[in-house]
Motif scaffolding. Sequence first.
Motif, PDB file in Angstrom:
ATOM      1  N   LYS A 132      45.083  58.209  72.910  1.00  0.00           N
ATOM      2  CA  LYS A 132      44.986  59.402  71.798  1.00  0.00           C
ATOM      3  C   LYS A 132      44.769  60.762  72.679  1.00  0.00           C
ATOM      4  N   PHE A 133      45.263  61.804  71.937  1.00  0.00           N
ATOM      5  CA  PHE A 133      45.255  63.072  72.691  1.00  0.00           C
ATOM      6  C   PHE A 133      44.234  64.066  71.746  1.00  0.00           C
ATOM      7  N   SER A 134      42.954  64.243  72.559  1.00  0.00           N
ATOM      8  CA  SER A 134      42.006  64.890  71.877  1.00  0.00           C
ATOM      9  C   SER A 134      41.652  66.405  72.325  1.00  0.00           C
ATOM     10  N   GLY A 135      40.342  66.439  72.746  1.00  0.00           N
ATOM     11  CA  GLY A 135      39.966  67.835  73.434  1.00  0.00           C
ATOM     12  C   GLY A 135      38.560  67.691  74.012  1.00  0.00           C
ATOM     13  N   LYS A 136      38.534  68.469  75.154  1.00  0.00           N
ATOM     14  CA  LYS A 136      37.145  68.484  75.669  1.00  0.00           C
ATOM     15  C   LYS A 136      36.829  70.165  75.920  1.00  0.00           C
ATOM     16  N   ASP A 137      35.879  70.947  75.349  1.00  0.00           N
ATOM     17  CA  ASP A 137      35.704  72.383  75.612  1.00  0.00           C
ATOM     18  C   ASP A 137      35.369  72.415  76.958  1.00  0.00           C
ATOM     19  N   SER A 138      35.764  73.346  77.769  1.00  0.00           N
ATOM     20  CA  SER A 138      35.265  73.401  79.275  1.00  0.00           C
ATOM     21  C   SER A 138      33.923  74.031  79.091  1.00  0.00           C
ATOM     22  N   VAL A 139      33.420  74.698  78.156  1.00  0.00           N
ATOM     23  CA  VAL A 139      32.000  75.112  78.122  1.00  0.00           C
ATOM     24  C   VAL A 139      31.148  74.448  78.479  1.00  0.00           C
ATOM     25  N   ASP A 140      30.003  74.591  79.438  1.00  0.00           N
ATOM     26  CA  ASP A 140      28.937  73.400  79.705  1.00  0.00           C
ATOM     27  C   ASP A 140      28.142  73.268  78.572  1.00  0.00           C
ATOM     28  N   GLY A 141      27.901  72.134  78.439  1.00  0.00           N
ATOM     29  CA  GLY A 141      27.057  71.698  77.242  1.00  0.00           C
ATOM     30  C   GLY A 141      27.470  71.972  75.810  1.00  0.00           C
ATOM     31  N   THR A 177      35.860  68.798  65.827  1.00  0.00           N
ATOM     32  CA  THR A 177      35.653  68.170  67.082  1.00  0.00           C
ATOM     33  C   THR A 177      35.033  66.934  66.744  1.00  0.00           C
ATOM     34  N   ARG A 178      34.063  66.955  65.911  1.00  0.00           N
ATOM     35  CA  ARG A 178      33.538  65.622  65.532  1.00  0.00           C
ATOM     36  C   ARG A 178      34.353  64.552  64.875  1.00  0.00           C
ATOM     37  N   SER A 179      35.353  65.080  64.160  1.00  0.00           N
ATOM     38  CA  SER A 179      36.530  64.020  63.550  1.00  0.00           C
ATOM     39  C   SER A 179      37.186  63.397  64.828  1.00  0.00           C
ATOM     40  N   HIS A 180      37.303  63.969  65.833  1.00  0.00           N
ATOM     41  CA  HIS A 180      38.046  63.315  67.010  1.00  0.00           C
ATOM     42  C   HIS A 180      36.981  62.389  67.672  1.00  0.00           C
ATOM     43  N   GLU A 181      35.642  62.412  67.480  1.00  0.00           N
ATOM     44  CA  GLU A 181      34.856  61.685  68.066  1.00  0.00           C
ATOM     45  C   GLU A 181      34.733  60.346  67.176  1.00  0.00           C
ATOM     46  N   GLN A 182      34.845  60.640  65.873  1.00  0.00           N
ATOM     47  CA  GLN A 182      34.853  59.829  64.883  1.00  0.00           C
ATOM     48  C   GLN A 182      36.209  58.830  64.788  1.00  0.00           C
ATOM     49  N   ILE A 183      37.253  59.229  65.205  1.00  0.00           N
ATOM     50  CA  ILE A 183      38.421  58.371  65.259  1.00  0.00           C
ATOM     51  C   ILE A 183      38.417  57.773  66.489  1.00  0.00           C
ATOM     52  N   LEU A 184      37.972  58.278  67.725  1.00  0.00           N
ATOM     53  CA  LEU A 184      37.816  57.470  68.776  1.00  0.00           C
ATOM     54  C   LEU A 184      36.855  56.126  68.736  1.00  0.00           C
ATOM     55  N   ARG A 185      35.883  56.290  68.184  1.00  0.00           N
ATOM     56  CA  ARG A 185      35.034  55.156  67.623  1.00  0.00           C
ATOM     57  C   ARG A 185      35.705  54.193  66.736  1.00  0.00           C
ATOM     58  N   TYR A 186      36.478  54.610  66.054  1.00  0.00           N
ATOM     59  CA  TYR A 186      37.286  53.665  65.046  1.00  0.00           C
ATOM     60  C   TYR A 186      38.212  52.966  65.974  1.00  0.00           C
ATOM     61  N   SER A 203      41.108  70.846  78.079  1.00  0.00           N
ATOM     62  CA  SER A 203      40.402  72.105  77.575  1.00  0.00           C
ATOM     63  C   SER A 203      41.361  73.052  76.752  1.00  0.00           C
ATOM     64  N   GLN A 204      40.839  74.167  76.415  1.00  0.00           N
ATOM     65  CA  GLN A 204      41.565  75.187  75.542  1.00  0.00           C
ATOM     66  C   GLN A 204      43.148  75.462  76.236  1.00  0.00           C
ATOM     67  N   PHE A 205      43.995  75.420  75.387  1.00  0.00           N
ATOM     68  CA  PHE A 205      45.341  75.664  75.852  1.00  0.00           C
ATOM     69  C   PHE A 205      45.399  77.195  76.213  1.00  0.00           C
ATOM     70  N   MET A 206      46.118  77.336  77.327  1.00  0.00           N
ATOM     71  CA  MET A 206      46.456  78.870  77.564  1.00  0.00           C
ATOM     72  C   MET A 206      47.258  79.476  76.637  1.00  0.00           C
ATOM     73  N   HIS A 207      48.231  78.518  75.805  1.00  0.00           N
ATOM     74  CA  HIS A 207      48.910  79.054  74.881  1.00  0.00           C
ATOM     75  C   HIS A 207      48.145  79.759  73.560  1.00  0.00           C
ATOM     76  N   VAL A 208      47.093  79.477  73.656  1.00  0.00           N
ATOM     77  CA  VAL A 208      46.159  80.112  72.319  1.00  0.00           C
ATOM     78  C   VAL A 208      46.218  81.637  72.683  1.00  0.00           C
ATOM     79  N   TYR A 209      46.453  82.206  73.666  1.00  0.00           N
ATOM     80  CA  TYR A 209      46.235  83.704  73.696  1.00  0.00           C
ATOM     81  C   TYR A 209      47.368  84.257  73.482  1.00  0.00           C
ATOM     82  N   PHE A 210      48.546  83.598  72.742  1.00  0.00           N
ATOM     83  CA  PHE A 210      49.580  84.205  72.178  1.00  0.00           C
ATOM     84  C   PHE A 210      49.169  84.638  70.662  1.00  0.00           C
ATOM     85  N   GLU A 211      48.060  83.854  70.241  1.00  0.00           N
ATOM     86  CA  GLU A 211      47.385  84.408  69.119  1.00  0.00           C
ATOM     87  C   GLU A 211      47.088  85.964  69.149  1.00  0.00           C
TER      88      GLU A 211
END
Length: 298
Positions: A99-108, A117-126, A140-148
């Motif tokens: 499963k491809f999910s995500g984890k924000d690099s920001v502490d806490g 992000t909650r949906s990913h946690e629910q999918i993992l539990r399922y 973490s965050q993709f470098m490519h988002v800075y294209f936006e």
Amino acid sequence: MILITGANGRPGSATVREFARRGTPVRALVRDPKKAKDLRALPGVDVVHGDMLWPETLESALAGVDRVLMISGAGPELLETQCTFIDAAIKAGVGHIVKFSGKDSVDGFDNEKFRSTRSHEQILRYLVASGMPWTLLRPSQFMHVYFEEVPDIAGSGELRLPLGDTTMAPIDIDDIAKISYAVLTTPGHEGKTYPMTGPEALTMTDIAGHISEAIGKPVRYRDVTSEEKRRAWLAAGYPPPRAGAFAQLFQERSRLGRSSVDLTTHERFGVEPTTFAQFARRYADVFRGATDYAVTPA
């Protein structure tokens, strides 16, 4: 056979390209075959059409598949889409879902606070409860988002985001693709979670500086409010739910303020981490506004 879903998206297509580069056959699931011309041109790639929300469209895609890299677009249907696909994969006899999910690099940062992000946690539990062998990839965050931000960068020489002095540790999607390839083609990853970030925790002033150096023109960071950025996203055509979700996300990042770097997964798989300076140089024409780029799907 290995199947990659969401193969028209950024991480999915990058992983398909990595398989082609390595000469390893792979099957790529796309919802819109009209957008898969580039994938079809790759050697060893079997492009199939189906919708993860409609199991009856997935029978041929899942036939003979042992492992799946499960990716789908973020949005209100994420939870239903991936849980429905898990059921279809179990019925088809798939042996392992990565499963491809995500984890924000920001502490806490708390994934349970926000719908996407909650949906990913629910999918993992399922997925865990289903009994299907699983592995979790958490970039973490993709470098490519800075294209936006290219319209502002190329038009006014400004990077405008509501982050203040917050640091981020963005990762190159090509690094993720190399790690994904390794996980999908080697044994021993069942029940494991692989977090990954880029090699540096950078302020937006740092990001702007790297882009400036890459394109040879001044780029400065201008801190804006979340509401100001939300209005800009709406003006750019973002759907209101997406613009609102982004505003909430950036508010939380700004409140927490500090990112940590985690290169344990890069080291585990022998992948040299790409710096943002290297990324900016590679895509200098994009940041100059001279080359088209793919926006993040809504």
